[in-house]
Motif scaffolding. Structure first.
Motif, mmCIF file in Angstrom:
data_model
loop_
_atom_site.group_PDB
_atom_site.id
_atom_site.type_symbol
_atom_site.label_atom_id
_atom_site.label_comp_id
_atom_site.label_asym_id
_atom_site.label_seq_id
_atom_site.Cartn_x
_atom_site.Cartn_y
_atom_site.Cartn_z
ATOM 1 N N MET A 198 -1.853 46.303 54.879
ATOM 2 C CA MET A 198 -2.661 45.796 53.775
ATOM 3 C C MET A 198 -3.531 46.911 53.208
ATOM 4 S SD MET A 198 -3.898 42.007 54.998
ATOM 5 C CE MET A 198 -4.747 42.595 56.454
ATOM 6 N N THR A 199 -3.831 46.794 51.918
ATOM 7 C CA THR A 199 -4.698 47.772 51.275
ATOM 8 C C THR A 199 -6.150 47.433 51.564
ATOM 9 O OG1 THR A 199 -4.759 46.483 49.244
ATOM 10 C CG2 THR A 199 -2.982 48.075 49.459
ATOM 11 N N SER A 200 -7.068 48.263 51.030
ATOM 12 C CA SER A 200 -8.481 48.015 51.283
ATOM 13 C C SER A 200 -8.942 46.708 50.653
ATOM 14 C CB SER A 200 -9.309 49.187 50.752
ATOM 15 O OG SER A 200 -9.050 49.362 49.363
ATOM 16 N N THR A 201 -8.313 46.321 49.527
ATOM 17 C CA THR A 201 -8.622 45.046 48.888
ATOM 18 C C THR A 201 -7.312 44.334 48.578
ATOM 19 O OG1 THR A 201 -10.629 45.935 47.870
ATOM 20 C CG2 THR A 201 -9.726 43.913 46.931
ATOM 21 N N ASP A 202 -7.190 43.125 49.041
ATOM 22 C CA ASP A 202 -5.953 42.364 48.857
ATOM 23 C C ASP A 202 -6.212 41.053 48.143
ATOM 24 O OD1 ASP A 202 -3.664 43.761 50.290
ATOM 25 O OD2 ASP A 202 -5.200 43.787 51.858
ATOM 26 N N ARG A 203 -5.159 40.570 47.491
ATOM 27 C CA ARG A 203 -5.178 39.219 46.921
ATOM 28 C C ARG A 203 -4.539 38.307 47.950
ATOM 29 N NH1 ARG A 203 -2.250 35.720 43.220
ATOM 30 N NH2 ARG A 203 -3.733 34.711 41.816
ATOM 31 N N VAL A 204 -5.322 37.371 48.449
ATOM 32 C CA VAL A 204 -4.877 36.501 49.537
ATOM 33 C C VAL A 204 -4.824 35.059 49.025
ATOM 34 C CG1 VAL A 204 -5.335 35.696 51.882
ATOM 35 C CG2 VAL A 204 -5.936 38.045 51.224
ATOM 36 N N VAL A 205 -3.647 34.481 49.021
ATOM 37 C CA VAL A 205 -3.470 33.086 48.620
ATOM 38 C C VAL A 205 -3.478 32.212 49.877
ATOM 39 C CG1 VAL A 205 -1.862 31.402 47.643
ATOM 40 C CG2 VAL A 205 -2.216 33.599 46.506
ATOM 41 N N ILE A 206 -4.327 31.214 49.872
ATOM 42 C CA ILE A 206 -4.441 30.302 51.016
ATOM 43 C C ILE A 206 -3.975 28.931 50.560
ATOM 44 C CG2 ILE A 206 -5.991 29.324 52.741
ATOM 45 C CD1 ILE A 206 -7.794 31.740 52.356
ATOM 46 N N ALA A 207 -2.790 28.515 51.021
ATOM 47 C CA ALA A 207 -2.136 27.307 50.509
ATOM 48 C C ALA A 207 -1.589 26.462 51.656
ATOM 49 C CB ALA A 207 -1.010 27.693 49.546
ATOM 50 N N PRO A 208 -2.469 25.787 52.392
ATOM 51 C CA PRO A 208 -2.022 24.942 53.503
ATOM 52 C C PRO A 208 -1.809 23.495 53.073
ATOM 53 C CG PRO A 208 -4.388 25.082 53.530
ATOM 54 C CD PRO A 208 -3.937 25.891 52.326
ATOM 55 N N ASP A 209 -1.079 22.776 53.893
ATOM 56 C CA ASP A 209 -1.024 21.321 53.807
ATOM 57 C C ASP A 209 -2.221 20.777 54.588
ATOM 58 O OD1 ASP A 209 -0.199 18.723 53.376
ATOM 59 O OD2 ASP A 209 1.737 18.941 54.368
ATOM 60 N N SER A 210 -2.447 19.476 54.509
ATOM 61 C CA SER A 210 -3.490 18.873 55.338
ATOM 62 C C SER A 210 -3.073 18.918 56.808
ATOM 63 C CB SER A 210 -3.729 17.423 54.917
ATOM 64 O OG SER A 210 -2.564 16.642 55.155
ATOM 65 N N PHE A 211 -4.059 18.878 57.690
ATOM 66 C CA PHE A 211 -3.808 18.691 59.116
ATOM 67 C C PHE A 211 -4.059 17.202 59.355
ATOM 68 C CE2 PHE A 211 -4.120 23.060 61.280
ATOM 69 C CZ PHE A 211 -3.583 23.701 60.179
ATOM 70 N N LYS A 212 -3.003 16.421 59.207
ATOM 71 C CA LYS A 212 -3.132 14.972 59.086
ATOM 72 C C LYS A 212 -3.960 14.370 60.213
ATOM 73 C CE LYS A 212 1.011 14.322 56.323
ATOM 74 N NZ LYS A 212 1.127 15.729 55.974
ATOM 75 N N GLY A 213 -4.927 13.561 59.805
ATOM 76 C CA GLY A 213 -5.783 12.889 60.764
ATOM 77 C C GLY A 213 -6.996 13.693 61.183
ATOM 78 N N THR A 214 -7.043 14.978 60.807
ATOM 79 C CA THR A 214 -8.168 15.805 61.235
ATOM 80 C C THR A 214 -8.847 16.548 60.092
ATOM 81 O OG1 THR A 214 -6.687 17.655 61.754
ATOM 82 C CG2 THR A 214 -7.205 16.142 63.551
ATOM 83 N N ALA A 215 -8.093 17.013 59.094
ATOM 84 C CA ALA A 215 -8.701 17.789 58.012
ATOM 85 C C ALA A 215 -7.813 17.734 56.777
ATOM 86 C CB ALA A 215 -8.913 19.242 58.428
ATOM 87 N N THR A 216 -8.442 17.611 55.616
ATOM 88 C CA THR A 216 -7.686 17.629 54.374
ATOM 89 C C THR A 216 -7.227 19.047 54.071
ATOM 90 O OG1 THR A 216 -9.595 18.073 52.949
ATOM 91 C CG2 THR A 216 -9.150 15.755 53.506
ATOM 92 N N ALA A 217 -6.289 19.171 53.145
ATOM 93 C CA ALA A 217 -5.798 20.494 52.772
ATOM 94 C C ALA A 217 -6.917 21.348 52.188
ATOM 95 C CB ALA A 217 -4.650 20.358 51.772
ATOM 96 N N THR A 218 -7.803 20.721 51.425
ATOM 97 C CA THR A 218 -8.933 21.459 50.856
ATOM 98 C C THR A 218 -9.861 21.971 51.950
ATOM 99 O OG1 THR A 218 -8.849 20.133 48.835
ATOM 100 C CG2 THR A 218 -10.915 21.275 49.314
ATOM 101 N N GLU A 219 -10.151 21.122 52.927
ATOM 102 C CA GLU A 219 -11.000 21.540 54.049
ATOM 103 C C GLU A 219 -10.352 22.671 54.842
ATOM 104 O OE1 GLU A 219 -13.280 17.317 55.069
ATOM 105 O OE2 GLU A 219 -11.318 17.755 55.970
ATOM 106 N N VAL A 220 -9.045 22.558 55.054
ATOM 107 C CA VAL A 220 -8.321 23.593 55.795
ATOM 108 C C VAL A 220 -8.403 24.919 55.046
ATOM 109 C CG1 VAL A 220 -6.060 24.342 56.637
ATOM 110 C CG2 VAL A 220 -6.760 21.957 56.912
ATOM 111 N N ALA A 221 -8.138 24.877 53.742
ATOM 112 C CA ALA A 221 -8.145 26.107 52.945
ATOM 113 C C ALA A 221 -9.525 26.764 52.955
ATOM 114 C CB ALA A 221 -7.709 25.794 51.517
ATOM 115 N N ARG A 222 -10.561 25.954 52.817
ATOM 116 C CA ARG A 222 -11.922 26.514 52.786
ATOM 117 C C ARG A 222 -12.308 27.123 54.132
ATOM 118 N NH1 ARG A 222 -14.548 21.502 49.295
ATOM 119 N NH2 ARG A 222 -13.985 22.322 47.241
#
Length: 396
Positions: A1-25
């Motif tokens: 990786m370079t000193s600065t990277d563009r990182v895309v965080i695109a998970p599904d939910s962890f069903k029953g424990t965390a929404t996809a938005t919560e997981v990504a954050r």
């Protein structure tokens, strides 16, 4: 990786424990604690199941929640909503109206999809131009009969009496009248699901998903028989909101089949999704789509991944089914196309499934391993997701 990277965080939910938005954050917070200069792009994902509506709401500016009161899967009133997108598309999620989490206790034979149909009907009355129908998290195995009834179909037994909702009643269905179904919206209706199971048989809705909804072996047999009878009737009927009646006698001479129109094939991959709700929607004229890819395209995820150095994805459990079009496999494919490194986070990881395609993910982290057990991981998933994000940022 370079000193600065563009990182895309695109998970599904962890069903029953965390929404996809919560997981990504949480993953983003962990990554940023190690590499604060990186550009982080959060694209919470869904595969057509639980959390699909939330993913659309976050990703589409101007999306509006439309409140609706429906009959829940156990006949209690449920205050729910569907999503109206600025382009006139309506997104209706089964989990919000007829989902298993809405039950006080499991009802394997009597839970139904009436509320899902009521929400669809509400979207149609609003005048949507197109429908995305997100399946997953279903409480019932009613073949979509409840949803079709709410939309205007009539199901009768041999005595001409309306059937009670739920899978139990399907064993008594003798006639189906689809004349009251509304026309599809101009842009059609797309069923979003990551399930490829057929309606019937050892891989079908009753056998595979019935036990998850509380059905014992005897109840699975009852549900299978009901779905088979239902399939025999709807298999002779063309959908798309046209008129037609199928009866238990002389199916080929009544309704659409005699006009040369193809019926609905219960062996269609995906017809068994959501307790067979997909099968019922096909009879209406809806089309099936691979959930992750359809949601990703609608949310603009391929464009978001383009130019990324790193793509982080994940789900609650990564196993052999994950390779069949679920969110992690879809994002890994996009990452490969973009020349980005794909990283995986999951609550639990099946090592055999991961080893089956060793080059797909550069690194993989299991919350169960980090926390020292599944109970600890599930007790504080966001804490461990943040730890996982930091671990991946360090390249471990």
């Amino acid at each position: 990786m370079t000193s600065t990277d563009r990182v895309v965080i695109a998970p599904d939910s962890f069903k029953g424990t965390a929404t996809a938005t919560e997981v990504a954050r949480a993953l983003a917070a962990g990554w940023a604690s190690v590499r604060p200069a990186d550009e982080l792009v959060l694209l919470p994902m869904a595969d057509g199941g639980e959390g699909t509506l939330d993913a659309f709401e976050l990703a589409v500016p101007g999306a509006r929640r439309m409140p609706v009161l429906v009959v829940g899967p156990d006949d209690r009133a449920v205050r729910s909503h569907w999503l109206l997108l600025p382009d006139g598309t309506g997104v209706v999620e089964l989990a919000c109206t007829s989902g298993i989490t809405l039950l006080a206790e499991l009802r394997p034979l009597d839970a139904h999809t009436v509320g899902f149909g009521e929400a669809i009907a509400d979207a149609l009355r609003h005048g949507v131009d197109r429908l995305y129908l997100a399946l997953g998290g279903s409480a019932s195995t009613d073949g979509g009969a409840g949803a079709l009834t709410a939309l205007g179909a009539v199901l009768l037994d041999d005595a001409g009496r309306p059937l009670p909702p739920g899978g139990r009643g399907l064993a008594e269905v003798a006639a189906v009248d689809l004349a009251g179904l509304p026309a599809l919206p101009p842009g059609g209706a797309l069923v979003l699901s990551d399930v490829t199971n057929p309606l019937l048989g050892a891989a079908g809705a009753a056998a595979v998903f019935g036990p998850q909804k509380g059905a014992d072996a005897g109840q699975v047999a009852v549900l299978e028989a009901g779905l088979a009878r239902w399939a025999g009737l709807l298999g002779s009927v063309r959908g798309a909101g046209g008129a037609g009646v199928a009866g238990s006698a002389g199916l080929g001479s009544a309704g659409f089949a005699s006009a040369g129109a193809p019926g609905v094939d219960p062996a269609t991959p995906g017809a068994g999704a959501a307790g067979g709700a997909a099968f019922g929607l096909l009879a209406w004229g809806a089309r099936l789509a691979a959930g992750s890819a359809a949601v990703g395209e609608a949310l603009g995820v391929p464009a978001g991944v383009a130019g990324a150095s790193v793509v982080i994805t994940g789900e609650g459990r990564f196993d052999a089914q994950s390779a069949a079009g679920k969110v992690p496999s879809y994002l890994a494919g996009l990452a490969a196309d973009a020349g980005a490194r794909a990283l995986l986070v999951a609550g639990a990881i099946d090592a055999t499934a991961l080893a089956a395609d060793p080059g797909r993910f550069a690194h993989a982290v299991s919350l169960t391993d980090l926390a020292g057990g599944s109970a600890a991981a599930m007790a504080d998933p966001l804490v461990w997701l943040e730890v996982a994000g930091a671990r991946l940022a360090r390249g471990a």
